[in-house]
Design an enzyme around this catalytic site. Sequence first.
Site, PDB file in Angstrom:
ATOM      1  N   SER A  50       0.855  -1.189   0.000  1.00 53.47           N
ATOM      2  CA  SER A  50       0.000   0.000   0.000  1.00 53.47           C
ATOM      3  C   SER A  50       0.893   1.242   0.000  1.00 53.47           C
ATOM      4  CB  SER A  50      -0.876   0.005   1.247  1.00 53.47           C
ATOM      5  OG  SER A  50      -0.057   0.178   2.403  1.00 53.47           O
ATOM      6  N   ASP A  89      -0.774  -1.288  -4.150  1.00 53.17           N
ATOM      7  CA  ASP A  89      -2.159  -1.512  -3.737  1.00 53.17           C
ATOM      8  C   ASP A  89      -2.809  -0.154  -3.392  1.00 53.17           C
ATOM      9  OD1 ASP A  89      -4.354  -3.062  -2.951  1.00 53.17           O
ATOM     10  OD2 ASP A  89      -3.640  -3.224  -0.876  1.00 53.17           O
ATOM     11  N   GLU A 141     -10.400   0.335  -9.607  1.00 55.31           N
ATOM     12  CA  GLU A 141     -11.568  -0.144  -8.846  1.00 55.31           C
ATOM     13  C   GLU A 141     -12.810   0.625  -9.244  1.00 55.31           C
ATOM     14  OE1 GLU A 141     -10.937  -0.772  -4.600  1.00 55.31           O
ATOM     15  OE2 GLU A 141     -12.883   0.110  -4.147  1.00 55.31           O
TER      16      GLU A 141
HETATM   17  P1  13P Z   1      -8.258  -7.725   3.752  1.00 54.93           P
HETATM   18  O1  13P Z   1      -8.324  -6.633   4.761  1.00 54.93           O
HETATM   19  O2  13P Z   1      -9.530  -8.492   3.701  1.00 54.93           O
HETATM   20  O3  13P Z   1      -7.072  -8.596   3.912  1.00 54.93           O
HETATM   21  O4  13P Z   1      -8.142  -7.014   2.301  1.00 54.93           O
HETATM   22  C1  13P Z   1      -6.901  -6.601   1.818  1.00 54.93           C
HETATM   23  C2  13P Z   1      -7.033  -5.794   0.572  1.00 54.93           C
HETATM   24  O5  13P Z   1      -8.065  -5.684  -0.057  1.00 54.93           O
HETATM   25  C3  13P Z   1      -5.813  -5.116   0.117  1.00 54.93           C
HETATM   26  O6  13P Z   1      -6.065  -4.337  -1.015  1.00 54.93           O
HETATM   27  O1  G3H Z   2      -6.351  -2.441   1.491  1.00 52.69           O
HETATM   28  C1  G3H Z   2      -5.645  -2.115   2.409  1.00 52.69           C
HETATM   29  C2  G3H Z   2      -4.497  -2.964   2.802  1.00 52.69           C
HETATM   30  O2  G3H Z   2      -4.894  -3.874   3.801  1.00 52.69           O
HETATM   31  C3  G3H Z   2      -3.340  -2.112   3.229  1.00 52.69           C
HETATM   32  O3  G3H Z   2      -3.620  -1.412   4.371  1.00 52.69           O
HETATM   33  O4  G3H Z   2      -3.046   1.024   4.210  1.00 52.69           O
HETATM   34  O5  G3H Z   2      -2.912  -0.237   6.401  1.00 52.69           O
HETATM   35  O6  G3H Z   2      -1.222  -0.630   4.592  1.00 52.69           O
HETATM   36  P1  G3H Z   2      -2.642  -0.233   4.921  1.00 52.69           P
HETATM   37 ZN    ZN Z   3      -8.039  -3.515  -1.057  1.00 50.45          ZN
END
Ligand code: 13P
Ligand code: G3H
Ligand code: ZN
Length: 314
Positions: A50, A89, A141
């Site tokens: 992320s 991500d 998305e």
């Molecule tokens: P979870 O919180 O269900 O693991 O989802 C992770 C996610 O969508 C990261 O983009």
């Molecule tokens: O979709 C979110 C992921 O779980 C990453 O989360 O922003 O806390 O790293 P984060």
């Molecule tokens: Zn996600």
Amino acid sequence: MPYVNTKDILEKANKEFYAVPALNINNLEFLHAIVDAGVEEHSPVIIETSEGAIKYAGNGDAKLGARLFVSMVKGYADTVEIPISLHVDHGKNFDILMAAIQSGYSSVMIDASEYPFEKNVNETKKIVEIAHSLGVSVEAELGRLVGIEDNVVVESHEAALVDPYEAKRFVEETGIDFLAPAIGTSHGAFKFKGEARLDFERLKKVKELTGLPLVLHGASSVPEEVKNLAEKYGADFKGAKGVPGEILAESVRYGINKVNTDTDLRMAFIASLREFLAKNPGEFDPRKYFKTPKELVKNVIKARMRLLGCSNKA
Ligand code: 13P
Ligand code: G3H
Ligand code: ZN
């Protein structure tokens, strides 16, 4: 097998009707667990970070974080026989996305899903153009995850879910490589108050109209044994509930090819770490107290690979 484009992993999965977990990391220990799981299952591996993870890895400097993640994952990929890719991500910040693309990420997600349709299209198109010119593939998305996304509470109503006809237009207008349609999941450990349910009719229609590899966000299952272990050693995960395995397997039958998983890994790690520290109060060497947490994270991932059908697909 070297570092590959995420698109190659997902197009094969789309053609052969299976899914690959996309696994979030913030540090080296989770990377060890993921690569070990991929090697033992002979599965392709998608690592994702992320924006928060990228900043964390660079100790506040996203450009540094992106470079460090690329060299760590590329260096590791050179030593194993399975395909490995690295993905951003939920990319929302233009500068972080550029830093990742220029550092050599294999793919990025541009997440402009909070904006109205036209703005989402325009923001996404801008990133697709730059990323594709450098051989980097792109996820976007459509719809909002029902639940909590970036600390904003998203109401649980139909309007939050993807419109399949908009999805078709979105794909045609943006040129993205894989799409995350919102079908009723949410991030984190508290996904459903009542019975777990996803909108498979919508998912089927999106697949039929786009044909693209599809991504399920918020796909952690919160395994009962992991939750129980964490709670035995002091965690409070009351009410935690994920997407059950059989629902995940069904989503793969309807066209999901990338299954985003972060929460399950975090929970497995902390559950095992709590147990280890409770049983070894004198231990302070991280190489020792991270050993069993890595093992449990690896086993959670291996179970997921088998469930999604990507074992022996490397
Ligand atoms: P979870 O919180 O269900 O693991 O989802 C992770 C996610 O969508 C990261 O983009
Ligand atoms: O979709 C979110 C992921 O779980 C990453 O989360 O922003 O806390 O790293 P984060
Ligand atoms: Zn996600």
